[in-house]
Write an enzyme that holds these catalytic residues in place. Structure first.
Site, mmCIF file in Angstrom:
data_model
loop_
_atom_site.group_PDB
_atom_site.id
_atom_site.type_symbol
_atom_site.label_atom_id
_atom_site.label_comp_id
_atom_site.label_asym_id
_atom_site.label_seq_id
_atom_site.Cartn_x
_atom_site.Cartn_y
_atom_site.Cartn_z
ATOM 1 N N THR B 34 -39.328 139.884 107.591
ATOM 2 C CA THR B 34 -40.427 140.513 106.862
ATOM 3 C C THR B 34 -41.157 139.409 106.111
ATOM 4 O O THR B 34 -40.565 138.743 105.266
ATOM 5 C CB THR B 34 -39.885 141.558 105.865
ATOM 6 O OG1 THR B 34 -39.034 142.458 106.569
ATOM 7 C CG2 THR B 34 -41.012 142.335 105.234
ATOM 8 N N LYS B 146 -30.037 138.885 108.980
ATOM 9 C CA LYS B 146 -30.941 140.000 108.711
ATOM 10 C C LYS B 146 -31.001 140.843 109.983
ATOM 11 O O LYS B 146 -31.988 140.854 110.711
ATOM 12 C CB LYS B 146 -32.329 139.467 108.329
ATOM 13 C CG LYS B 146 -33.180 140.464 107.556
ATOM 14 C CD LYS B 146 -34.367 139.772 106.905
ATOM 15 C CE LYS B 146 -35.357 140.769 106.332
ATOM 16 N NZ LYS B 146 -34.904 141.353 105.055
ATOM 17 N N GLU B 179 -25.840 141.228 96.254
ATOM 18 C CA GLU B 179 -27.292 141.129 96.431
ATOM 19 C C GLU B 179 -27.944 142.411 95.934
ATOM 20 O O GLU B 179 -27.262 143.329 95.495
ATOM 21 C CB GLU B 179 -27.620 140.927 97.923
ATOM 22 C CG GLU B 179 -27.166 142.089 98.806
ATOM 23 C CD GLU B 179 -27.314 141.830 100.302
ATOM 24 O OE1 GLU B 179 -27.831 140.768 100.683
ATOM 25 O OE2 GLU B 179 -26.905 142.705 101.080
#
Lengths: 278, 278
Positions: B34, B146, B179
């Site tokens: 992204t 990811k 996270e």
């Protein structure tokens, strides 16, 4: 009876594609079921539908209409001798971001696919399995679900290329035995059947549930609990099971060999005798 | 400059759909990136491409052609003031079963999507975060990537509806901080910057890497290690970061409040001063 050409219904319409904004693709945000089709009928429909709906409930995905799914499955399976019916339910399309859209309309994908063509020899003579290096992560929020986050299985299945090895057994982060990549696993110690508890990881298979029921009915002592890896090396019998394969005895796993014993054969016979819709 | 209407290229062709047999859908078998788009350019292209290719390598997915991706991104971003560029690479279509097809051709999806429109107030005044109940599972084979298996994030983001809470912080199965749901997290203790080690779970964010580099260049002492949850309650400063938000100070998490301190402000300034392409 006609040969199977793959066919898919997406939200009831014949299609071979899906929106690129579907959360099934973006996040694996959904669930699936894999059913055997015999003589035009998806086997153990009620059990699969119940698991699918239970999974939707746990993920807060709107429950699919069971009769609609049944009608779509019947439409695809009509006249088909042997095939695989795959059902996927995703949370639907949405804008970017993990937050589920409160008004998302789930996507319903029903597919009729070719039968894997497993030889009956596999159930009779047993299979060779291997222990995978990949270890499953723990997450009680996802444990048991047949969800679309399957990278662990993909990586585990990438560990070998030898077609003679039919299944890989998976342990978890603590080294306990959990399941096969595409199956659940059972051990027999003496007269006792044993299968791993799936509270922290693993898929709660329809065939696993059925085997536990058959064992209970047959008076076979049964335990569902954490299973240390060492226990499989000491097992008298070992088998894996899923909805397409039924029960496959494991005759070899890495350097260990197993006899196909009385408990495995009894469960295979009971499964064989069971009406298809149970 | 023109307004953004979402547009997608699938394998280079304008499309809004994807094959139902794509392994991205079936198993979450793929990766994504992204990127922020500013003045027609995707920001930090080189870093994102490098991570994407590193991820493909780890999952044994054929590496996408970087110049092809760059050309497709440029095509979608041309003339666009502010937007989000999303790139997905999946292992491609395949027959049923976890085993990857040795000759699978990856699917390449490049999308230009509307900018999330974050107010600059969030970076200036800070955000409110919460601690999520969901705990991330450990799997070193997937840690840092990811990838498209994001059900943990979906479930965590479903835990609250209060729009004033901008981010959820995640711990792992052992209770360590990992996270944010859509960000990485940093703590400041005195003059030392601290961020969780991601060897067992979590996404290794581009902005996280950049913050670590900026800190090192600025002579800010820095540690990447396991971070016990308790440490965030004792932190002097707390912030989250990602490619779209930059650095957001956290001023409140559950019942704890934080000042926006010198280290956070220094890193924000250094990030601001950095050329867009670094």
């Amino acid at each position: 009876m006609i040969a199977v050409r793959p066919q898919t219904l997406v939200n009831g319409i014949v299609a071979d594609s899906l929106a690129v904004t579907d959360r099934g693709l973006l996040y694996g945000d959904g669930l699936f079921e894999t059913l055997a089709v015999r003589n035009g009928l998806p086997q153990r429909w009620g059990r699969h539908l119940a698991r699918l709906q239970g999974g939707c409930k746990r993920l807060s995905i709107a429950l699919p209409d069971g009769s609609l799914l049944a009608a779509e499955a019947a439409r695809l399976c009509a006249g088909v001798d042997r095939a695989v019916l795959k059902i996927l339910i995703t949370r639907g399309t949405g804008s970017r971001g993990y937050r589920p859209d409160a008004v998302a309309v789930p996507t319903r994908i029903v597919q009729c696919l070719p039968d894997p063509g497993y030889s009956p020899d596999l159930a009779r003579d047993g299979i060779v399995a291997r222990l995978c290096a990949l270890r499953l992560g723990h997450n009680s929020a996802l444990a048991g679900l047949k969800h679309l986050n399957r990278l662990e299985q993909v990586l585990a299945r990438s560990e070998w290329n030898d077609d003679n090895i039919r299944e890989g057994l998976l342990t978890d982060q603590t080294g306990n035995l959990v399941e096969g990549i595409m199956s659940n696993v059972f051990l027999v110690h003496g007269d006792t059947l044993l299968t791993p508890d799936l509270a922290r990881c693993g898929v709660s298979g329809i065939m696993r549930g059925l085997v536990l029921e058959l064992a209970a009915h047959a008076g076979i002592a049964c335990a569902v609990r954490d299973v240390a890896l060492d226990e499989i090396w000491q097992a008298d019998e070992l088998f894996v099971c899923n909805s397409l394969a039924g029960i496959w005895p494991v005759v070899k796993c890495d350097n260990h060999t197993y006899a196909i014993g009385r408990v495995t054969r009894t469960l295979q016979r009971l499964l064989e005798e069971l009406p298809d819709d149970e």
